[in-house]
Motif scaffolding. Structure first.
Motif, PDB file in Angstrom:
ATOM      1  N   MET A   1       0.832  -1.196   0.000  1.00 49.47           N
ATOM      2  CA  MET A   1       0.000   0.000   0.000  1.00 49.47           C
ATOM      3  C   MET A   1       0.869   1.249   0.000  1.00 49.47           C
ATOM      4  SD  MET A   1      -2.145   1.514   3.200  1.00 49.47           S
ATOM      5  CE  MET A   1      -2.282   3.288   3.346  1.00 49.47           C
ATOM      6  N   THR A   2       0.531   2.221  -0.830  1.00 50.04           N
ATOM      7  CA  THR A   2       1.210   3.517  -0.858  1.00 50.04           C
ATOM      8  C   THR A   2       0.216   4.599  -0.439  1.00 50.04           C
ATOM      9  OG1 THR A   2       0.616   3.893  -3.180  1.00 50.04           O
ATOM     10  CG2 THR A   2       2.723   2.774  -2.734  1.00 50.04           C
ATOM     11  N   ILE A   3       0.728   5.809  -0.223  1.00 56.22           N
ATOM     12  CA  ILE A   3      -0.169   6.925   0.096  1.00 56.22           C
ATOM     13  C   ILE A   3       0.032   8.012  -0.955  1.00 56.22           C
ATOM     14  CG2 ILE A   3      -0.240   6.456   2.571  1.00 56.22           C
ATOM     15  CD1 ILE A   3       1.788   8.703   2.966  1.00 56.22           C
ATOM     16  N   ASN A   4      -1.063   8.655  -1.338  1.00 50.02           N
ATOM     17  CA  ASN A   4      -1.005   9.712  -2.337  1.00 50.02           C
ATOM     18  C   ASN A   4      -0.923  11.082  -1.653  1.00 50.02           C
ATOM     19  OD1 ASN A   4      -3.609  10.272  -1.426  1.00 50.02           O
ATOM     20  ND2 ASN A   4      -4.580   9.174  -3.132  1.00 50.02           N
TER      21      ASN A   4
ATOM     22  N   SER B   1       3.071   9.083  -5.511  1.00 51.10           N
ATOM     23  CA  SER B   1       2.659   8.408  -4.278  1.00 51.10           C
ATOM     24  C   SER B   1       3.914   7.911  -3.569  1.00 51.10           C
ATOM     25  CB  SER B   1       1.719   7.244  -4.570  1.00 51.10           C
ATOM     26  OG  SER B   1       2.346   6.291  -5.413  1.00 51.10           O
TER      27      SER B   1
ATOM     28  N   SER C   1       5.712   4.929  -1.005  1.00 49.99           N
ATOM     29  CA  SER C   1       5.683   3.613  -0.390  1.00 49.99           C
ATOM     30  C   SER C   1       6.358   3.691   0.977  1.00 49.99           C
ATOM     31  CB  SER C   1       6.436   2.613  -1.270  1.00 49.99           C
ATOM     32  OG  SER C   1       7.825   2.960  -1.321  1.00 49.99           O
TER      33      SER C   1
ATOM     34  N   SER D   1       6.524  -3.786   4.172  1.00 53.16           N
ATOM     35  CA  SER D   1       5.133  -3.775   4.618  1.00 53.16           C
ATOM     36  C   SER D   1       4.401  -2.569   4.029  1.00 53.16           C
ATOM     37  CB  SER D   1       5.089  -3.720   6.152  1.00 53.16           C
ATOM     38  OG  SER D   1       5.811  -2.606   6.616  1.00 53.16           O
ATOM     39  N   SER D   2       3.119  -2.458   4.343  1.00 55.94           N
ATOM     40  CA  SER D   2       2.345  -1.305   3.895  1.00 55.94           C
ATOM     41  C   SER D   2       2.808  -0.062   4.638  1.00 55.94           C
ATOM     42  CB  SER D   2       0.863  -1.537   4.160  1.00 55.94           C
ATOM     43  OG  SER D   2       0.610  -1.564   5.565  1.00 55.94           O
TER      44      SER D   2
ATOM     45  N   GLU E   1       0.964   1.885   6.341  1.00 56.89           N
ATOM     46  CA  GLU E   1       0.325   1.865   7.663  1.00 56.89           C
ATOM     47  C   GLU E   1       1.116   1.011   8.648  1.00 56.89           C
ATOM     48  OE1 GLU E   1      -3.770   0.276   9.852  1.00 56.89           O
ATOM     49  OE2 GLU E   1      -3.710   0.498   7.662  1.00 56.89           O
TER      50      GLU E   1
ATOM     51  N   SER F   1      -4.180   5.168   8.646  1.00 58.15           N
ATOM     52  CA  SER F   1      -4.894   3.941   9.016  1.00 58.15           C
ATOM     53  C   SER F   1      -6.407   4.064   8.816  1.00 58.15           C
ATOM     54  CB  SER F   1      -4.595   3.584  10.478  1.00 58.15           C
ATOM     55  OG  SER F   1      -5.035   4.615  11.342  1.00 58.15           O
ATOM     56  N   LYS F   2      -6.815   5.150   8.154  1.00 59.17           N
ATOM     57  CA  LYS F   2      -8.223   5.364   7.773  1.00 59.17           C
ATOM     58  C   LYS F   2      -9.151   5.621   8.962  1.00 59.17           C
ATOM     59  CE  LYS F   2      -7.974   2.918   3.426  1.00 59.17           C
ATOM     60  NZ  LYS F   2      -7.194   1.790   3.154  1.00 59.17           N
TER      61      LYS F   2
END
Length: 542
Positions: A1-4, A102, A104, A148-149, A151, A200-201
């Protein structure tokens, strides 16, 4: 998972809100018991600049763009040493994510490393057991977890940062003696936890001042404590029947926080933050007649500060032409001290000092408004030097930051400037001169503490000899005489006593006359109304 970019933007805003909400908690970890520009407050004001800038960033922006905008805003808005170091850590984030849509876990880890390197390079003598250690060890112990992600990586990184924080008292004896961990390291973790909430939403942690009473208890879930609605201060003129002030302190602590009860011979000074200022005043009346009553709405003040910051950014002035060879910028607080620096030749005086550290951009603007090719900057406070040095790097002209840590050092430096000398010659002469001056301050303790072997009670007068607390006292006039005697050496010939805004002209004159009678030898003594906050007296001995 990456973040934008959108996630990173919201994460930094969440981190800014989290440190704002918990800044008092971080402030209370400061070991030095004097009123100052505390760590949590400075870190909060620094990253708040980034939050303000990011609030205008569109959802489609890249991670690199979000990181760059945040780093630039924090660089210019950095306040105090902790704020400058925080801005450097985020500058690493900007460099590491440059050009990336994005990010990682591997990208963020590498960016954290760049931030640590930049922060260590900026400090002449890095001290382990501080935010520097926490950031470095968090990176070193999580660098192999980048598969890992984002998060999961952030959770590991924060956990390692917490482990490092717990060890800071073993690296800094002063922390161990006080029974606390490093405030800067704690503030850094608070910001990271705010960022993790978005990654982590769980959503953006809200600023407590923006939460209405009917809103969901998101803040409570994050173990955040709202700031008291009001700050109240008043002076109680003692009567013969007045009770012991310890009883007043005990009662006020049940209705508020950050309570200060300073008991003098004829009066008691009270400061308290509370949701019920009326109750505090009612308790004060039981101890004597009240004067100098002030009540401020903290939440309204917070909104005004944000509004003022936006307005200040909008009205920044462009640099002026460099018509002179040399100019001066000094940092000072108090009308008398500001006037003194201007009389000595300062082109611009930045309002600031203890408890109100100016930002990098405040100092940078003052440099730009100085019509000279070469500008000497006098920070006059150890917690402002790093921000001044950052401003020097951004300036459009040659800037020398003289390492003045006190107002007396700054005054002495300017008095030793030679208009006929060259830049390098003056830099050496001014530095040599301010290194010789003896500086003293008298202020009050904001908390119970033990520092350098001294047991200190909240509200006691503190005498500071060249940056070190040397004794406590209850009587202000006695403290002044005792400290001046301590600062005088066989070679001393001149003493300047600068009194602050909390000392009346009459009290200052009386204390000064008492001092004159007790100082022997051929020493000239001068009294100046500085009008400075925080310090009852600032003393210069040469």
């Amino acid at each position: 998972m990456t973040i934008n970019g959108q996630i990173l933007r919201d994460a930094i805003i969440s981190g800014a809100n989290n440190i704002y909400n918990r800044r008092r908690e971080v402030d209370e970890l400061n070991v030095f018991p004097v009123p100052d520009g505390d760590t949590g407050t400075n870190m909060s004001m620094t990253i708040k600049n980034a939050a303000l800038e990011l609030s205008n960033l569109p959802d489609g922006a890249s991670a690199g763009e979000a990181a760059k905008k945040a780093a630039s805003a924090m660089l210019r808005g950095a306040r105090g040493n902790s704020g400058v170091i925080l801005s450097l850590l985020f500058r690493g984030l900007s460099k590491g994510l440059s050009g990336k849509d994005s990010a990682s876990a591997k990208d963020i880890s590498a960016a954290f490393k760049l931030g640590v390197d930049a922060a260590y390079k900026s400090v002449m003598k890095p001290t382990e057991g501080t935010i520097l250690t926490v950031a470095r060890e968090a990176y070193e112990h999580s660098a192999d977890k980048t598969s890992s992600s984002v998060e999961d990586f952030m959770m590991i990184y924060i956990e390692e940062a917490k482990k490092s924080l717990e060890k800071t008292p073993e690296l800094l004896p002063v922390l161990k003696k006080a029974g606390v961990v490093d405030a800067g390291g704690m503030g850094y973790i608070v910001i990271l936890e705010g960022m993790l909430s978005v990654i982590s939403k769980k959503g953006i942690i809200q600023n407590v001042d923006d939460i209405k009473p009917s809103a969901p208890a998101a803040v409570a879930a994050a173990e955040q404590k709202p700031v008291s609605a009001y700050s109240a201060e008043f002076v109680i003129v003692k009567q013969s029947s007045s009770k012991n002030s310890d009883a007043l302190l005990a009662v006020l602590e049940t209705i508020g926080e950050n309570v200060l009860v300073a008991d003098e011979d004829d009066f008691i000074k009270v400061n308290i933050e509370t949701d019920h200022p009326g109750k505090a005043i009612e308790e004060g009346i039981k101890f004597g007649e009240l004067t100098k009553i002030k009540i401020a709405n903290n939440h309204e003040l917070s909104r005004l500060v944000v509004k003022a910051d936006r307005a200040q950014q909008e009205k920044r002035k462009p640099p002026v032409e460099q018509v002179n060879e040399t100019g001066f910028v000094a940092v000072a607080a108090g009308a008398g001290i500001e006037a003194l620096f201007r009389d000595l030749g300062a082109d611009n005086v930045v309002c600031g000092g203890q408890t109100m550290n100016p930002s990098t951009e405040d100092i940078l603007e003052a440099i730009g408004q100085t019509p000279a090719k070469n500008v000497f900057v006098l920070p006059n406070n150890k917690n402002i030097i790093m921000a001044a040095e950052q401003a020097a790097e951004l300036a459009d002209r040659n800037v020398c930051v003289l390492q003045t840590r006190t107002i007396p050092q700054g005054i002495t430096a300017m008095m030793n400037y030679d208009p006929n000398g060259g830049f390098a010659q003056n830099r050496a002469a001014m530095t040599e001169a301010f290194d010789r001056v003896q500086s003293g301050q008298i202020t009050f303790a904001v908390r119970d503490s033990e520092f350098d072997g001294h047991k200190i009670k909240e509200g006691e007068l503190l005498a500071i000899d060249n940056g070190k607390i040397v004794f406590t006292e209850r009587n202000l006039s006695k403290a002044l005489t005792k400290l001046v005697k301590r600062l005088i050496t066989p070679s001393s010939s001149y003493v300047t006593v600068i009194y602050g805004s909390d000392v009346s002209d009459e009290d200052a004159e009386e204390a000064f006359e008492n001092l004159r009678q007790r100082i022997s030898g051929d020493i000239d003594i001068a009294l100046v109304n500085g009008g400075q906050p925080v310090y009852y007296y600032i003393i210069s001995v040469e």
